[in-house]
Enzyme design. Sequence first.
Site, mmCIF file in Angstrom:
data_model
loop_
_atom_site.group_PDB
_atom_site.id
_atom_site.type_symbol
_atom_site.label_atom_id
_atom_site.label_comp_id
_atom_site.label_asym_id
_atom_site.label_seq_id
_atom_site.Cartn_x
_atom_site.Cartn_y
_atom_site.Cartn_z
ATOM 1 N N PRO A 62 -1.469 38.915 -0.429
ATOM 2 C CA PRO A 62 -0.168 37.872 -0.536
ATOM 3 C C PRO A 62 -1.204 38.038 -2.917
ATOM 4 O O PRO A 62 -1.919 38.500 -3.115
ATOM 5 C CB PRO A 62 -1.200 36.067 -1.320
ATOM 6 N N GLU A 63 -0.185 38.346 -3.301
ATOM 7 C CA GLU A 63 -0.031 38.523 -4.715
ATOM 8 C C GLU A 63 0.405 37.510 -5.649
ATOM 9 O O GLU A 63 1.013 36.122 -4.975
ATOM 10 C CB GLU A 63 0.946 39.953 -5.316
ATOM 11 N N LYS A 71 -3.464 35.035 -8.356
ATOM 12 C CA LYS A 71 -3.234 35.124 -7.433
ATOM 13 C C LYS A 71 -4.815 34.210 -6.663
ATOM 14 O O LYS A 71 -4.367 33.555 -5.142
ATOM 15 C CB LYS A 71 -3.968 35.642 -6.223
ATOM 16 N N ARG A 82 -8.561 39.113 8.205
ATOM 17 C CA ARG A 82 -9.706 40.293 8.057
ATOM 18 C C ARG A 82 -11.183 39.570 7.130
ATOM 19 O O ARG A 82 -12.045 39.919 7.070
ATOM 20 C CB ARG A 82 -9.090 40.577 6.910
ATOM 21 N N ARG A 84 -6.747 52.232 -23.312
ATOM 22 C CA ARG A 84 -6.962 52.795 -21.947
ATOM 23 C C ARG A 84 -6.725 53.617 -21.133
ATOM 24 O O ARG A 84 -5.678 54.239 -21.091
ATOM 25 C CB ARG A 84 -6.618 51.293 -20.879
ATOM 26 N N ARG A 88 -6.466 52.774 -4.036
ATOM 27 C CA ARG A 88 -5.418 51.711 -3.362
ATOM 28 C C ARG A 88 -3.671 52.584 -2.783
ATOM 29 O O ARG A 88 -3.695 53.737 -4.279
ATOM 30 C CB ARG A 88 -5.212 50.590 -4.362
#
Length: 272
Positions: A2-3, A59, A112, A151, A260
Amino acid sequence: MPELPEVETIRRELLPLVIGRRIVGVEPFWDKTLKGANAADFNKLFAGRVINSLERRGKYLIFKLEDDKCFSIHFRMTGSIITGAGDGNLPRYCRAIIRLDGKLSLFFIDPRKFGCIEVLDSCDSALSRLGPEPLDDSFSPEMLEKILSGRKTPIKSALLNQHNIAGIGNMYADEALFQARIHPLRPADKISSEEVQLLYDAIRSVLTQAIERKGATVSDYTRPGGEAGRAQDDFCVAHRRGCNCPLCNNPIERTVVGQRGTYFCPVCQPRG
């Protein structure tokens, strides 16, 4: 996982059901589901108090109760909430029940076991470590450019860092980068001002459309009523390895960025 769009969908669909209701009690079925208090202390803090508001920060889903008491739910990889009347038959993978008056129960589902229900010391400052909300009016292209400036990390990793921007997760980062035609491995500080504007527009467009589609059900996410989201039907690259790009018809590829899985079109998103 879930984002932002999934958590915002959960918030909107729970809102009319929970506001003004009183918490009867919380019962965990997994000892690590509650964070910041054990079950007895959690119930001492919250049982009997009325839910005044339900908010989202990144989130996190935040329950604000009377007397400035608050707790959050962080869904992490596989969490969701299902509503039901009373206890009934526990849904599979139910890790906790939040019981409300009127015989309404919120079942916290988490296959999970990474998610948690956490006591917050302060409703206003507990999640202050998070970056700006990408759909807020205060979020601007100039702010995004400042976040990315200096960055050297890949742009995909910069978008996933919740200290930079709150709520963007793996699949929506992939979709936004595709819409902006930016390769996910390009250094964040090498994104031009023109590309920052494209990325800013893409982030807001992708997230807004996903909320309108009630989030994406790729694996475990379900809405509070048990229905699936439909945002995944609109994905151009996320979770579409081997499918053809909707723009150039070349195969979508998968790579790994910051551990990811990452999906992109090598033609429309050249690394440069």
